[in-house]
Design a protein around this motif. Structure first.
Motif: not given
Ligand code: ADP
Ligand code: MG
Length: 894
Positions: A840-849, A877-894
């Motif tokens: 839920q916190h953008e600050a963790n997104a990079r490490d999580m990815i 997943l929908a609320s964190i832009p970094a996740f969205q970007a990564e999923m788009r990059r990997m062509r993963v749909s939600r």
């Protein structure tokens, strides 16, 4: 199990290993790479490693019978239906000439395997753990004629090398026990059509199974139990049982392959009782504390089951049995299969109650015991179907985890007996002392009397002597005077004239004589007076010593009274101690059960765990027979119990900590315990004790106390985290670790303690405990992480915390990712929640990815069986832009 080589991966790729087979192994909890797709490719080596390190799993060996004469002829042109690779512990079941499926077992025993080797790998570990106080089960499963009875039941009288598991097990047992302090007794039974028959007493043909609702122990009070003292009588007993089995089967018109034969060996060992004998032998006051040492008795049960032929499951109906009979014959065996499936799948419900066999094995299989299963197969391709189903049975059993539990208890009965003896000794000793006092008093009195009368006698004697002496002297003087007087008279009467002149002269001489005599007389008299005075003083002295003797006597009397009083008090105290002991034993049982039930668990959502709900219900509907803990409180006093935590005697310390843990399990007592300094004492125990039991129980108590917010703060304030971390680093017992992890997990759920907890190494300690592969420990670690993640997420949302999660900083992410799809739901659920909180916190997104956590979240948002978690993951997943970007990059749909 022996070591293994890491060479499994390549043979996986080359070989025919069936993927179903591979997934039947649980993934190792920490060796697995992060992506779920990779998890399926777990190397067989790693899978094996896990098996080696989980002590509680059912161990399964497969044994191939050599071709018999008939098969050698009939199957001469065909290959065996199986191909064994014993060095890889694998077995290939041939589908056809070019294809087959490979299965792994704990041990693969070829047709050349000796009975000795079969015993060593299948049975010895179980027998050893029975000797250590755990229940154990050894079972043989397989089609009729494949060697179950050969493996288990051969007596080997004609050829010692042919001795089967039962005989060898008993030899090992006899080699280890001491018949002076231990006992070995045996029951031998047959289970046919859901009826238990006594093979040692055929008239006894419908034996009931009794389950102790408190301990879960299963027993057969109706079965003959023979205490055996040597190997020969055991072999004779087996032979007798076999004969009865034959007779019973003839009578029932059945064959032994349709019944289960069950040998039960009860081993009762005395652990400490041997040298804890009485301390008061040499007459001094006995040490009460020392005599409180209850001898520990370990009771364990070895169950050896020669199961009915497995082919009956499929074929009995078609072999002309009446339907009902066929159902009954199969019931126990198919119920066993169902239980194994449920246990293997970790189902909440295991249908133990469905059959007699499973009820009988309830405390010895998949529960608290060590279990070995040997599945027997024949080589004939004609029985490929049977062999395949036997192998699948074995594969499922390999997934059954047992929770091994030491069957150790304090022998309160014998302690009470010993206290009785002690009391009797005290009484006897007291009586003896009393008698000695009385004798001494009498002796003193007569002695004094003696002295007095002797002195009196002496006095009278000397008086008399003096008197007669003076009398005599007096008489003599008088006589002398008379004589002289007469002489003078005579002289006077003589006519000689000068006599008148002589008279005055003579009388002057006589006067001088008389004077001298008188003087002498006076002297003598004075001496006599002196003597008399002396005697008088002596008499006075004697009188004085008589009075002092009298006061001595009265003092002794008083001492005697005191002694009697003391004795009464002692008796009272012994009575109280005995009643306390009774409580303690009940409490100790209760505590251990509660600890087993993980009573302290509090789920992330604040909801009570299922077990504690059940427990509450039980308590609510309780019949009031449970001894009130409050009573114990009042009787003994909390302060006294707490002071016993520091007792010198380790047994007393163990008792005390168990009682405290039990009290701490009740919310109502927690305040009083903390107030009385109990929390501090428990924390101190963590620091000072090396004893695993004390550590485990103390940690459990702390875990219970740590359910309360105020206590959590107190624990922190008293340096609890470093003490718990120290215990976490040093303890080896999974149950201790589970308690420690539980305590830390509770602390993790306190919003106020987040920073401090992390600062003192709480998160690192939690993560360190995953080195113990026990799923219960992992479940607590997961719970702690989820609790921590929740609080942290709340703090971040309120703007109280910024930056990366401390969980990530402390390196928790890899473990979280590895276990996000753990088979055990108790682990998986917590981790799923933790991932959602972290995300839920953008600050963790990079490490999580980077760490692969995003893909776990994606999986959770798609597959999670719990709708609320699934939705949460999806929303996050929908609320964190970094996740969205990564999923788009990997062509993963939600
Ligand atoms: P089950 O109890 O499974 O019905 P048995 O133990 O009665 O099977 O074995 C059937 C036959 O096979 C017996 O004659 C037995 O002696 C023989 N047999 C079984 N296993 C072996 C073995 N490993 N080596 C030699 N003979 C065996
Ligand atoms: Mg048999």
């Amino acid at each position: 199990m022996s070591t293994f080589s890491q060479g499994g991966a390549s043979s996986n790729r080359n070989g025919n290993t069936n993927s179903n087979t591979r997934t039947s192994f649980k993934p190792p909890s920490s060796n697995v790479k992060s992506k779920p797709t990779q998890r399926r490719n777990t190397t067989t080596g790693a899978a094996k490693d896990r098996h080696a390190s989980v002590p509680g799993r059912v161990r399964v060996a497969v044994r191939l019978r050599p071709r018999n004469a008939e098969e050698s002829v009939a199957d001469a042109d065909f290959a065996d239906c199986v191909e064994l690779q014993p060095e890889l512990k694998r077995l290939k079941l041939r589908k056809n000439n070019w294809d087959g499926e490979t299965y792994e077992f704990d041990e693969v025993l070829t047709e050349f395997a000796s009975q000795k080797r079969v015993y060593e790998v299948v049975a010895r570990p179980v027998v050893e753990s029975v000797l250590d106080g755990y229940n154990g089960t050894i079972m043989a499963y397989g089609q009729t004629g494949t060697g179950k009875t050969y493996t288990l039941g051969r007596l080997g009288e004609e050829d010692t090398a042919a001795r089967g598991i039962m005989v060898r097990a008993m030899e090992d047992i006899f080699a280890d026990v001491s018949l002076e302090t231990d006992s070995v007794s045996v029951s031998y039974l047959q289970l046919y059509m859901e009826t238990i028959q006594d093979l040692l007493d055929p008239a006894n043909d419908n034996i009931a199974i009794v389950e102790d609702p408190k301990t879960g122990d299963v027993s057969l009070p109706g079965a003959t139990l023979v205490e055996i003292r040597d190997q020969q009588s055991f072999v004779e007993l087996l032979r007798l049982g076999e004969a009865h089995r034959f007779a019973a089967n003839t009578k029932l018109n059945t064959e032994s392959s349709r019944s289960h034969a069950i040998l039960m060996v009860h081993v009762k060992r005395s652990i400490k009782g041997r040298d804890a004998s009485h301390s008061s032998e040499n007459g001094n006051h006995p040490h009460m504390v020392k005599s409180l040492k209850a001898p520990i008795v370990r009771k364990a049960k070895l169950v050896v089951v020669d199961l009915a032929g497995s082919e009956r499951i499929d074929k009995s109906g078609s072999e002309g049995h009446m339907l009902e009979e066929a159902k009954s014959i199969n019931l126990s065996l198919s119920a066993l299969g169902k239980c194994i499936n449920s246990l293997a799948e970790n189902s909440a419900h295991v249908p133990f109650r469905d059959s007699k066999l499973t009820r009988l094995l309830r405390d010895s299989f998949g529960g608290t015991a060590r279990t070995s299963l040997v599945i027997t197969i024949g080589p004939s391709p004609r029985h490929r179907g049977e062999t395949a189903s036997t192998i699948m049975f074995g594969q499922r059993a390999m997934k059954v985890e047992n929770m091994i539990k030491l069957k150790e208890e304090f022998d309160y009965k014998s302690l009470s007996r010993r206290l009785d003896i002690e009391l009797d000794k005290l009484i006897m000793e007291h009586e003896r002392q009393q008698k000695a006092f009385e004798d001494e008093i009498e002796r003193l009195a007569t002695e004094a009397q003696h002295q007095i009368s002797e002195a009196e006698r002496n006095y009278v004697d000397s008086l008399e002597k003096e008197r007669s002496k003076y009398q005599k002297e007096y008489m003599e003087s008088v006589k002398k005077l008379e004589e002289k007087f007469l002489m003078n008279q005579r002289k006077n009467e003589e006519p000689n004239m000068k006599s008148s002149m002589e008279i005055p002269k003579v009388s002057a001489e006589e006067m001088a004589d008389l004077k001298k005599m008188l003087q002498k007389e006076t002297l003598l008299r004075k001496a006599a007076e002196g003597e008399t005075n002396n005697l008088k003083i002596h008499v006075a002295e004697l009188k004085q010593s008589e009075t002092s003797a009298k006061s001595e006597i009265s003092k002794l009397h008083k001492m005697l009274e005191d002694e009697a009083h003391q004795k009464e008090k002692l008796e009272g105290e012994i009575a109280i101690l005995q009643s306390q002991l009774l409580h303690l034993s009940l409490e100790a049982d209760e505590t251990s059960r509660q600890l087993d039930e993980g009573r302290f668990e509090k789920e992330v959502g604040g909801r009570d765990s299922l077990t504690s709900q059940v427990k509450h219900q039980l308590q609510a509907s309780g019949n009031g027979e449970k001894p009130s803990i409050g009573k114990l409180f009042e009787q003994v006093g909390l302060q006294k119990i707490l002071s016993l935590l520091e007792a010198e005697d380790a047994d007393v310390r163990i008792h005390a900590v168990k009682v405290v843990a039990n009290l701490a399990a009740e919310e109502t007592n927690q305040g009083r315990i903390v107030e009385a300094g109990g929390l501090t004492s428990l924390l101190t125990l963590l620091k000072t004790t090396q004893d695993e039991t004390i550590l485990r129980v103390a940690a459990g108590a702390i875990a219970n106390l740590a359910m309360n917010e105020t206590n959590q703060e107190l624990i922190m304030a008293q340096g609890g985290i470093s003490l718990l971390s120290m215990t976490a680093a040093n303890a080896e017992d999974p149950q201790t670790l589970r308690m420690v992890a539980g305590a830390i997990a509770n602390l993790c759920g306190n919003d106020k303690l987040q920073t401090e907890l992390r600062g003192e190494g709480g998160i690192k300690a939690l993560l360190g405990m995953v080195r113990c592969r026990h799923p219960d420990v992992h479940a607590q670690v997961a719970r702690g992480i989820a609790n921590y993640a929740k609080c942290e997420s709340r703090a971040s949302s309120q703007g109280l915390k910024s930056g990366r999660s401390f969980l990530i900083e402390d390196g928790a992410l890899p473990w979280i990712v590895q276990n996000a799809n753990n088979e055990a739901s108790s682990i998986r659920r917590h981790i799923e929640l933790a991932l959602c909180h972290l995300a839920q916190h953008e600050a963790n997104a990079r490490d999580m990815i980077k760490g692969g956590a995003l893909w776990e979240l994606v999986r959770i948002s798609r597959d999670c069986s719990r709708e609320d978690i699934k939705t949460l993951a999806h929303r996050t997943l929908a609320s964190i832009p970094a996740f969205q970007a990564e999923m788009r990059r990997m062509r993963v749909s939600r």
